[in-house]
Design a protein around this motif. Structure first.
Motif, mmCIF file in Angstrom:
data_model
loop_
_atom_site.group_PDB
_atom_site.id
_atom_site.type_symbol
_atom_site.label_atom_id
_atom_site.label_comp_id
_atom_site.label_asym_id
_atom_site.label_seq_id
_atom_site.Cartn_x
_atom_site.Cartn_y
_atom_site.Cartn_z
ATOM 1 N N ALA A 123 0.812 -1.220 0.000
ATOM 2 C CA ALA A 123 0.000 0.000 0.000
ATOM 3 C C ALA A 123 0.846 1.270 0.000
ATOM 4 N N ARG A 124 2.153 1.119 -0.090
ATOM 5 C CA ARG A 124 3.031 2.291 -0.064
ATOM 6 C C ARG A 124 2.791 3.233 -1.249
ATOM 7 N N PRO A 125 2.622 2.759 -2.499
ATOM 8 C CA PRO A 125 2.330 3.707 -3.603
ATOM 9 C C PRO A 125 1.063 4.518 -3.375
ATOM 10 N N LEU A 126 0.018 3.903 -2.812
ATOM 11 C CA LEU A 126 -1.213 4.639 -2.532
ATOM 12 C C LEU A 126 -0.982 5.700 -1.467
ATOM 13 N N MET A 127 -0.194 5.370 -0.448
ATOM 14 C CA MET A 127 0.102 6.335 0.597
ATOM 15 C C MET A 127 0.942 7.494 0.066
ATOM 16 N N LYS A 128 1.767 7.233 -0.923
ATOM 17 C CA LYS A 128 2.559 8.307 -1.502
ATOM 18 C C LYS A 128 1.691 9.246 -2.341
ATOM 19 N N LEU A 129 0.628 8.727 -2.954
ATOM 20 C CA LEU A 129 -0.326 9.605 -3.638
ATOM 21 C C LEU A 129 -1.049 10.507 -2.649
ATOM 22 N N VAL A 130 -1.415 9.941 -1.502
ATOM 23 C CA VAL A 130 -2.024 10.761 -0.443
ATOM 24 C C VAL A 130 -1.029 11.813 0.039
ATOM 25 N N GLU A 131 0.238 11.444 0.120
ATOM 26 C CA GLU A 131 1.274 12.393 0.523
ATOM 27 C C GLU A 131 1.369 13.562 -0.444
ATOM 28 N N ILE A 132 1.324 13.281 -1.747
ATOM 29 C CA ILE A 132 1.404 14.355 -2.734
ATOM 30 C C ILE A 132 0.169 15.254 -2.665
ATOM 31 N N SER A 133 -0.989 14.669 -2.340
ATOM 32 C CA SER A 133 -2.209 15.486 -2.252
ATOM 33 C C SER A 133 -2.151 16.514 -1.129
ATOM 34 N N GLY A 134 -1.291 16.290 -0.147
ATOM 35 C CA GLY A 134 -1.143 17.262 0.930
ATOM 36 C C GLY A 134 0.120 18.077 0.841
ATOM 37 N N HIS A 135 0.858 17.966 -0.256
ATOM 38 C CA HIS A 135 2.098 18.728 -0.423
ATOM 39 C C HIS A 135 1.798 20.196 -0.692
ATOM 40 N N GLY A 136 2.713 21.059 -0.338
ATOM 41 C CA GLY A 136 2.486 22.491 -0.476
ATOM 42 C C GLY A 136 2.551 22.986 -1.910
ATOM 43 N N ILE A 137 3.428 22.410 -2.730
ATOM 44 C CA ILE A 137 3.599 22.903 -4.102
ATOM 45 C C ILE A 137 2.325 22.723 -4.939
ATOM 46 N N PRO A 138 1.674 21.549 -4.961
ATOM 47 C CA PRO A 138 0.420 21.449 -5.719
ATOM 48 C C PRO A 138 -0.655 22.407 -5.223
ATOM 49 N N TRP A 139 -0.741 22.618 -3.921
ATOM 50 C CA TRP A 139 -1.764 23.509 -3.393
ATOM 51 C C TRP A 139 -1.479 24.968 -3.770
ATOM 52 N N ILE A 140 -0.240 25.388 -3.707
ATOM 53 C CA ILE A 140 0.090 26.775 -4.081
ATOM 54 C C ILE A 140 -0.114 26.973 -5.580
ATOM 55 N N ALA A 141 0.313 26.002 -6.372
ATOM 56 C CA ALA A 141 0.133 26.116 -7.822
ATOM 57 C C ALA A 141 -1.345 26.148 -8.186
ATOM 58 N N GLY A 142 -2.148 25.280 -7.566
ATOM 59 C CA GLY A 142 -3.586 25.278 -7.857
ATOM 60 C C GLY A 142 -4.268 26.559 -7.412
ATOM 61 N N THR A 143 -3.838 27.117 -6.279
ATOM 62 C CA THR A 143 -4.433 28.369 -5.796
ATOM 63 C C THR A 143 -4.088 29.538 -6.711
ATOM 64 N N LEU A 144 -2.865 29.580 -7.207
ATOM 65 C CA LEU A 144 -2.476 30.632 -8.152
ATOM 66 C C LEU A 144 -3.281 30.537 -9.452
ATOM 67 N N TYR A 145 -3.515 29.331 -9.908
ATOM 68 C CA TYR A 145 -4.308 29.155 -11.127
ATOM 69 C C TYR A 145 -5.755 29.606 -10.919
ATOM 70 N N CYS A 146 -6.334 29.223 -9.788
ATOM 71 C CA CYS A 146 -7.706 29.653 -9.494
ATOM 72 C C CYS A 146 -7.799 31.164 -9.325
ATOM 73 N N LEU A 147 -6.756 31.767 -8.741
ATOM 74 C CA LEU A 147 -6.753 33.224 -8.590
ATOM 75 C C LEU A 147 -6.673 33.903 -9.948
ATOM 76 N N TYR A 148 -5.944 33.318 -10.864
ATOM 77 C CA TYR A 148 -5.825 33.880 -12.207
ATOM 78 C C TYR A 148 -7.150 33.756 -12.968
ATOM 79 N N LYS A 149 -7.878 32.658 -12.779
ATOM 80 C CA LYS A 149 -9.126 32.419 -13.508
ATOM 81 C C LYS A 149 -10.344 33.051 -12.837
#
Length: 275
Positions: free
Chosen positions: A114-140
């Motif tokens: 189950a380690r690959p699945l846990m690493k996907l959960v880890e990426i979902s809580g990483h700061g870089i995807p959240w900051i990038a997604g927030t910047l995109y939403c702010l632009y749109k």
């Protein structure tokens, strides 16, 4: 002719001092050659008795001082403070529980599949995807209300990075020994474990979304479950100890309260809302 015995007796009678001198010489030679008598004689002297008394008294005083100091040292070792015992016990329980829950730390662990699945959960809580997604939403975004919410979410994410980095740099707690450093996009402070940045971010973002977004009930439940799963995955992957995650979750809730206090609005920063 007189016999030799008679002549020797006559000589002794004639010179009695020879016998006395010979006896005194014999006595002095015997006393000087006997080490026991010399030692007794030296020990009987007043100077030797005084030196031996001084050495004996100094030795006894040193022994008394040692006897007075030893119980205090024993008390320090055998009676530590209650706070020290509590912290040591908490640390031992924390390490044991973290190692027990870390079932996905390695591929060969009990839940290594189950380690690959846990690493996907880890990426979902990483700061870089959240900051990038927030910047995109702010632009749109094309409304002031939506831009205000997204801008404050971006401010919360940046503040989270700064505060977590400061605390990690101050505490400098190493990651668990069973951790495998294969995390996504790490920085210099990410070698430290306390607190968990994923836990702070998950707690803060979930609370932010539940309070500022209109979500259906199933989606609200999914948001809360996501925050819990992200925090739990940090221990399961061996990234953090249990206390790192618990403190991080608490810190995330406090960060949201700080964001509410420092809320950015068109009245405070009008230039940002005219873009």
């Amino acid at each position: 002719m007189p016999s030799p015995r008679v002549s020797r007796a006559a000589n002794n009678a004639a010179n009695p001092m020879n016998k006395i001198e010979f006896m005194s010489l014999l006595t002095n030679r015997t006393n000087s050659s006997d080490p026991v008598s010399v030692r007794h004689r030296a020990s009987d002297s007043p100077v030797h008795r005084k030196d031996s008394f001084n050495s004996t008294s100094s030795t006894s005083s040193q022994q008394q001082q040692q006897q007075q100091q030893l119980p205090e040292e024993d008390c320090m070792k055998l009676n530590p403070s209650f706070l020290g015992i509590a912290l040591s016990s908490l640390l031992a329980v924390d390490l044991w529980l973290s190692k027990t829950i870390g079932v996905c730390a390695r591929e060969g662990s009990s839940w290594g599949s189950a380690r690959p699945l846990m690493k996907l959960v880890e990426i979902s809580g990483h700061g870089i995807p959240w900051i990038a997604g927030t910047l995109y939403c702010l632009y749109k975004s094309d409304s002031n209300a939506g831009r205000e919410v997204i801008l404050n979410l971006l401010f919360a994410l940046l503040l989270d990075l700064v505060l977590v980095g400061i605390v990690k740099g101050i505490v400098k707690r190493r990651r668990p020994i069973h951790n495998r450093m294969d995390m996504f996009a790490t920085f210099s402070v990410d070698k430290y474990s306390f607190p968990s940045g994923h836990a702070t971010r998950a707690a803060m973002v979930s609370r932010f979304m539940l309070n500022h977004l209109v979500l259906a009930v199933p989606v609200r439940i999914l948001v809360m479950l996501w925050a819990i799963v992200v925090s739990l995955s940090r221990v399961m992957l061996g990234r953090h100890n249990v206390t790192d995650v618990l403190f991080g979750f608490f810190m995330g809730h406090m960060q949201y309260s700080l964001i509410e206090y420092l809320w950015l609005s068109p009245s405070t920063l009008p230039a940002l809302f005219r873009m």
